[in-house]
Enzyme design. Sequence first.
Site, PDB file in Angstrom:
ATOM      1  N   LYS A 241       2.018  -2.942   6.578  1.00 35.76           N
ATOM      2  CA  LYS A 241       2.859  -2.648   5.016  1.00 35.76           C
ATOM      3  C   LYS A 241       3.781  -2.191   4.659  1.00 35.76           C
ATOM      4  O   LYS A 241       4.406  -2.345   3.242  1.00 35.76           O
ATOM      5  CB  LYS A 241       1.495  -1.759   4.280  1.00 35.76           C
ATOM      6  CG  LYS A 241       0.215  -1.884   4.066  1.00 35.76           C
ATOM      7  CD  LYS A 241      -0.055  -3.692   3.278  1.00 35.76           C
ATOM      8  CE  LYS A 241      -1.150  -3.856   2.918  1.00 35.76           C
ATOM      9  NZ  LYS A 241      -1.815  -5.063   2.088  1.00 35.76           N
TER      10      LYS A 241
ATOM     11  N   SER B 200       0.838  -1.070   0.238  1.00 33.75           N
ATOM     12  CA  SER B 200      -0.572   0.027   0.239  1.00 33.75           C
ATOM     13  C   SER B 200       1.051   1.643   0.373  1.00 33.75           C
ATOM     14  O   SER B 200       2.112   1.273   0.760  1.00 33.75           O
ATOM     15  CB  SER B 200      -0.957  -0.272   0.764  1.00 33.75           C
ATOM     16  OG  SER B 200      -1.040   1.225   1.037  1.00 33.75           O
TER      17      SER B 200
ATOM     18  N   TYR C 251      -2.252  -0.584   9.899  1.00 32.09           N
ATOM     19  CA  TYR C 251      -2.199  -1.184   8.726  1.00 32.09           C
ATOM     20  C   TYR C 251      -0.890  -0.292   7.884  1.00 32.09           C
ATOM     21  O   TYR C 251      -0.205  -1.535   7.096  1.00 32.09           O
ATOM     22  CB  TYR C 251      -3.276  -0.557   8.153  1.00 32.09           C
ATOM     23  CG  TYR C 251      -3.490  -0.880   6.407  1.00 32.09           C
ATOM     24  CD1 TYR C 251      -4.303  -2.042   5.772  1.00 32.09           C
ATOM     25  CD2 TYR C 251      -3.188   0.007   5.760  1.00 32.09           C
ATOM     26  CE1 TYR C 251      -4.467  -2.465   4.426  1.00 32.09           C
ATOM     27  CE2 TYR C 251      -3.337   0.049   4.137  1.00 32.09           C
ATOM     28  CZ  TYR C 251      -3.880  -1.441   3.702  1.00 32.09           C
ATOM     29  OH  TYR C 251      -4.665  -1.754   1.758  1.00 32.09           O
TER      30      TYR C 251
HETATM   31  P1  NAI Z   1     -10.867  -6.880  -0.376  1.00 28.26           P
HETATM   32  O1  NAI Z   1     -11.116  -6.611   1.248  1.00 28.26           O
HETATM   33  O2  NAI Z   1     -11.964  -6.513  -0.649  1.00 28.26           O
HETATM   34  O3  NAI Z   1     -10.420  -8.059  -0.277  1.00 28.26           O
HETATM   35  C1  NAI Z   1      -9.442  -8.618   0.150  1.00 28.26           C
HETATM   36  C2  NAI Z   1      -9.746 -10.133   0.643  1.00 28.26           C
HETATM   37  O4  NAI Z   1      -8.653 -10.685   1.372  1.00 28.26           O
HETATM   38  C3  NAI Z   1     -10.731 -11.011   0.174  1.00 28.26           C
HETATM   39  O5  NAI Z   1     -10.936 -11.682  -0.451  1.00 28.26           O
HETATM   40  C4  NAI Z   1     -11.072 -11.257   1.500  1.00 28.26           C
HETATM   41  O6  NAI Z   1     -11.869 -12.868   2.162  1.00 28.26           O
HETATM   42  C5  NAI Z   1      -8.997 -12.193   2.079  1.00 28.26           C
HETATM   43  N1  NAI Z   1      -9.429 -11.712   3.370  1.00 28.26           N
HETATM   44  C6  NAI Z   1      -9.210 -10.858   4.219  1.00 28.26           C
HETATM   45  N2  NAI Z   1      -8.352 -11.060   5.399  1.00 28.26           N
HETATM   46  C7  NAI Z   1      -7.845 -12.990   4.902  1.00 28.26           C
HETATM   47  C8  NAI Z   1      -7.375 -13.875   5.428  1.00 28.26           C
HETATM   48  N3  NAI Z   1      -6.875 -14.084   7.274  1.00 28.26           N
HETATM   49  N4  NAI Z   1      -6.842 -15.086   4.458  1.00 28.26           N
HETATM   50  C9  NAI Z   1      -7.664 -15.175   3.921  1.00 28.26           C
HETATM   51  N5  NAI Z   1      -7.942 -14.538   3.154  1.00 28.26           N
HETATM   52  C10 NAI Z   1      -8.404 -13.283   3.407  1.00 28.26           C
HETATM   53  O7  NAI Z   1      -9.867  -6.313  -0.679  1.00 28.26           O
HETATM   54  P2  NAI Z   1      -9.083  -5.495  -1.421  1.00 28.26           P
HETATM   55  O8  NAI Z   1      -9.828  -3.589  -2.084  1.00 28.26           O
HETATM   56  O9  NAI Z   1      -9.120  -6.115  -2.396  1.00 28.26           O
HETATM   57  O10 NAI Z   1      -8.110  -5.221  -1.211  1.00 28.26           O
HETATM   58  C11 NAI Z   1      -6.788  -6.308  -1.617  1.00 28.26           C
HETATM   59  C12 NAI Z   1      -5.289  -5.998  -1.212  1.00 28.26           C
HETATM   60  O11 NAI Z   1      -4.894  -4.624  -1.407  1.00 28.26           O
HETATM   61  C13 NAI Z   1      -4.849  -5.784   0.053  1.00 28.26           C
HETATM   62  O12 NAI Z   1      -3.852  -6.310   0.371  1.00 28.26           O
HETATM   63  C14 NAI Z   1      -4.897  -4.416   0.442  1.00 28.26           C
HETATM   64  O13 NAI Z   1      -5.133  -4.225   1.810  1.00 28.26           O
HETATM   65  C15 NAI Z   1      -4.471  -3.817  -0.579  1.00 28.26           C
HETATM   66  N6  NAI Z   1      -4.480  -2.432  -1.011  1.00 28.26           N
HETATM   67  C16 NAI Z   1      -6.160  -1.848  -1.364  1.00 28.26           C
HETATM   68  C17 NAI Z   1      -5.880  -0.781  -1.741  1.00 28.26           C
HETATM   69  C18 NAI Z   1      -7.406  -0.286  -2.481  1.00 28.26           C
HETATM   70  O14 NAI Z   1      -7.647   1.084  -3.069  1.00 28.26           O
HETATM   71  N7  NAI Z   1      -8.185  -1.173  -2.404  1.00 28.26           N
HETATM   72  C19 NAI Z   1      -4.977  -0.350  -1.084  1.00 28.26           C
HETATM   73  C20 NAI Z   1      -4.018   0.036  -0.634  1.00 28.26           C
HETATM   74  C21 NAI Z   1      -4.118  -2.112  -0.514  1.00 28.26           C
END
Ligand code: NAI
Length: 233
Positions: free
Chosen positions: A145, A128, A141
Site C-alpha cells: 500500500k 490503506s 500489505y
Molecule cells: P474484500 O476482501 O471484501 O474485497 C476485495 C475484492 O478484491 C474482492 O472483490 C476480491 O475478489 C477482489 N480481489 C482480490 N484479489 C483479486 C485479484 N487477484 N484479482 C481481481 N480481484 C481480486 O475487501 P474490501 O475490504 O472490500 O477491500 C477493498 C480494498 O480496500 C482493498 O484494496 C483493501 O486493501 C482496501 N482496504 C480495506 C480496508 C477495510 O477496512 N476493509 C481498509 C483499508 C484498505
Amino acid sequence: MSRHVIVTGASRGIGAAIAQSFIDGGDTVVSFSRSGTAPEGCATTLAVDVAESETVTAAVKTAIEAHGPVDVLVVNAGITNDGLAMRMSDEQWRSVLSVNLDGAFYCARAALSSMIRNRKGSIIFIGSISPFYGVPGQANYAAAKAGLVGLARSLAREVASRGITVNVVAPGFIDTDMTSDVAGLEAMTSLIPMGRTGQVEDIAGVVQFLASNHSRYLTGQVVAVDGGLAMGL
Ligand code: NAI
C-alpha cells in the site's frame, strides 16, 4: 454524461459499493473480479486476476473496444495475508505484493493510453492507512500500500499536463469481509476519534468526489477516510 468507469475487485465489499455508486449515477461500469461476479447493472463484467499482466491488458482492451476511452479507473482489488515478518513466507510476501501493487500498476498502465489520447481521466487507487500507522503482522500489505502512494504520485506528475488526476484513498477500518476476523478490532475502534468503524459507502462517496469535476485541481494526494484514526501521520 455517462462515463466509462472500470472498478477492480467489484464482486463484494468496498469495490461493489463503488461500482454501485457509479451505476446509480448513470455511468457505464465495467467490473473486474476474479470470480466474474459484480453488482447487477454493470455494463460489462470480466473475470480478471489483476496479478496477471496479460489478462489485465486484454481486459482493459476489451472494455475500451466496448465502451470507448476509460474516464475513471478505480483500482480497488486487494488481499491480505498477515503474519509476523520473521515468519512470513516468500509466498505470503509475493502474493500480497502481486495483487495489491503489481495489479495496480498493470491496470493503470493499460488504461492510461486511452486517457492520454482523450486528454482526461481519473485514476483512484484504494490504499490503506497501514503504511502510515504501521500494523504488526502486515509488513507485506503495508509495503504494497505504501508502494501505491509512490506509484500514484509518480503517475500524477507524468500525466498531470494531460488532464488526468491520480489519487489514493486510504481507508481506515471499514466493515467488510476483509475486516470481519481482524483480531483486536474492538480495541482499535476505541482509538478511532469518531468512535466507529466505517461503512463501504463512506469510501464510495470520496471516490465519487475524486472522480468528479469538483476535484479537478487535486492530484497526487492521499485522502485518508478513517474517522480520524491516522490524522497527522
Ligand atoms: P474484500 O476482501 O471484501 O474485497 C476485495 C475484492 O478484491 C474482492 O472483490 C476480491 O475478489 C477482489 N480481489 C482480490 N484479489 C483479486 C485479484 N487477484 N484479482 C481481481 N480481484 C481480486 O475487501 P474490501 O475490504 O472490500 O477491500 C477493498 C480494498 O480496500 C482493498 O484494496 C483493501 O486493501 C482496501 N482496504 C480495506 C480496508 C477495510 O477496512 N476493509 C481498509 C483499508 C484498505
